[in-house]
Design an enzyme around this catalytic site. Structure first.
Site, PDB file in Angstrom:
ATOM      1  N   HIS A   1     -48.975  21.842 -28.850  1.00 56.66           N
ATOM      2  CA  HIS A   1     -47.764  21.655 -29.660  1.00 56.66           C
ATOM      3  C   HIS A   1     -47.989  22.174 -31.081  1.00 56.66           C
ATOM      4  CE1 HIS A   1     -46.397  18.073 -26.920  1.00 56.66           C
ATOM      5  NE2 HIS A   1     -46.682  19.176 -26.248  1.00 56.66           N
TER       6      HIS A   1
ATOM      7  N   ASP B   1     -42.324  18.905 -31.729  1.00 57.68           N
ATOM      8  CA  ASP B   1     -41.788  17.925 -30.775  1.00 57.68           C
ATOM      9  C   ASP B   1     -40.265  17.916 -30.769  1.00 57.68           C
ATOM     10  OD1 ASP B   1     -44.382  17.301 -30.179  1.00 57.68           O
ATOM     11  OD2 ASP B   1     -44.435  15.460 -31.384  1.00 57.68           O
TER      12      ASP B   1
ATOM     13  N   HIS C   1     -40.850  21.589 -26.170  1.00 62.13           N
ATOM     14  CA  HIS C   1     -41.595  21.630 -27.434  1.00 62.13           C
ATOM     15  C   HIS C   1     -41.714  23.051 -27.954  1.00 62.13           C
ATOM     16  CE1 HIS C   1     -43.798  18.732 -24.644  1.00 62.13           C
ATOM     17  NE2 HIS C   1     -43.142  17.929 -25.468  1.00 62.13           N
TER      18      HIS C   1
ATOM     19  N   HIS D   1     -44.492  25.377 -29.196  1.00 65.85           N
ATOM     20  CA  HIS D   1     -45.950  25.449 -29.079  1.00 65.85           C
ATOM     21  C   HIS D   1     -46.509  26.431 -30.106  1.00 65.85           C
ATOM     22  CE1 HIS D   1     -46.963  23.148 -25.216  1.00 65.85           C
ATOM     23  NE2 HIS D   1     -45.696  22.908 -25.447  1.00 65.85           N
TER      24      HIS D   1
ATOM     25  N   HIS E   1     -45.423  15.845 -34.101  1.00 60.54           N
ATOM     26  CA  HIS E   1     -45.757  17.264 -34.275  1.00 60.54           C
ATOM     27  C   HIS E   1     -44.471  17.978 -34.724  1.00 60.54           C
ATOM     28  CE1 HIS E   1     -48.826  16.497 -30.843  1.00 60.54           C
ATOM     29  NE2 HIS E   1     -49.426  16.374 -32.025  1.00 60.54           N
TER      30      HIS E   1
ATOM     31  N   ARG F   1     -45.806  23.672 -17.141  1.00 61.32           N
ATOM     32  CA  ARG F   1     -44.886  24.466 -17.973  1.00 61.32           C
ATOM     33  C   ARG F   1     -44.007  25.322 -17.050  1.00 61.32           C
ATOM     34  NH1 ARG F   1     -49.085  25.744 -23.036  1.00 61.32           N
ATOM     35  NH2 ARG F   1     -49.778  23.591 -23.131  1.00 61.32           N
TER      36      ARG F   1
ATOM     37  N   HIS G   1     -40.996  21.823 -19.908  1.00 60.74           N
ATOM     38  CA  HIS G   1     -41.932  21.220 -18.950  1.00 60.74           C
ATOM     39  C   HIS G   1     -41.249  20.710 -17.687  1.00 60.74           C
ATOM     40  CE1 HIS G   1     -45.547  21.218 -21.565  1.00 60.74           C
ATOM     41  NE2 HIS G   1     -44.640  21.229 -22.529  1.00 60.74           N
TER      42      HIS G   1
ATOM     43  N   HIS H   1     -48.405  13.132 -31.774  1.00 58.40           N
ATOM     44  CA  HIS H   1     -47.240  13.440 -30.951  1.00 58.40           C
ATOM     45  C   HIS H   1     -46.202  12.320 -31.040  1.00 58.40           C
ATOM     46  CE1 HIS H   1     -44.918  15.187 -27.723  1.00 58.40           C
ATOM     47  NE2 HIS H   1     -44.909  14.022 -27.103  1.00 58.40           N
TER      48      HIS H   1
HETATM   49 CU    CU Z   1     -44.828  21.454 -24.498  1.00 65.67          CU
HETATM   50 ZN    ZN Z   2     -46.216  16.983 -29.600  1.00 63.31          ZN
END
Ligand code: CU
Ligand code: ZN
Length: 188
Positions: free
Chosen positions: A104, A124, A86, A88, A121, A178, A161, A112
């Site tokens: 996010h 995403d 993602h 962030h 998002h 993460r 992730h 999401h």
């Molecule tokens: Cu993330």
């Molecule tokens: Zn998201």
């Protein structure tokens, strides 16, 4: 004779004046283009580094194309399988575990979801899939993000992730810890 000397002096001044005027105009043109470049970003890059205790590295490029932004990600050092990825909110990679990057990137206050849907998002990106050697490649055109304006990703970060993004669980996709991060900067 006097007249010739006066003409010569005039000529020297004229040449000097013209060349310095051209020089300063060139300088101004350069300054103008630099200022313009800040507003028309067409490429961004994110160098990925591992968070503490991990070995994930890589490079992601974001290039403006018709209808969106082409994303090309190449990572290595992953465990095999799917990993949530993602953009962030903050370009802050100061925390060893990546938590300083925030949640996010979500400037439109949506829920999401999947990168292939519009209800998602902005950040995403779905999942990136690593092979048995820990290498992963992801390439698609993202229709939501941009490199300028409200949805600009410049100065945000990318987080990779440990687990898979289920694209359902709010607001994280339940992708777990993460394992890698990087700041998105203006590309050359
Ligand atoms: Cu993330
Ligand atoms: Zn998201």
């Amino acid at each position: 004779m006097k007249q010739i000397r006066a003409t010569l002096i005039l000529l020297v001044f004229a040449v000097f004046y013209t060349s310095s005027a051209a020089q300063s105009m060139n300088n101004m043109k350069g300054m103008h283009m630099d200022a313009k470049d800040l507003h028309i970003v067409t490429k961004a890059v994110c160098v990925i580094y591992p968070t503490q205790g991990n070995n994930v590295t890589g490079i992601i490029t974001f290039t403006k194309v018709d209808g969106g932004v082409r994303v090309v990600a190449d990572l290595e050092g992953l465990t095999s399988g799917k990993h949530g990825i993602h953009i962030h909110e903050y370009g802050d990679c100061s925390a060893a575990d990546g938590t300083s990057a925030g949640g996010h990137f979500n400037p439109m206050a949506k829920t999401h979801g999947s990168p292939m849907e519009s209800m998602r998002h902005e950040g995403d990106m779905g999942n990136i899939v690593a092979d048995n050697n820990g290498k992963a490649h992801l390439e698609y055109v993202d229709k939501e993000i941009s490199l300028t304006g409200l949805t600009s990703i410049i100065g945000r970060s990318v987080i990779v992730h440990k687990g898979e993004d289920d694209m359902k669980t709010q607001p994280t996709g339940n992708a777990g810890a993460r394992v890698a991060y990087g700041v998105i900067g203006i590309g050359k």
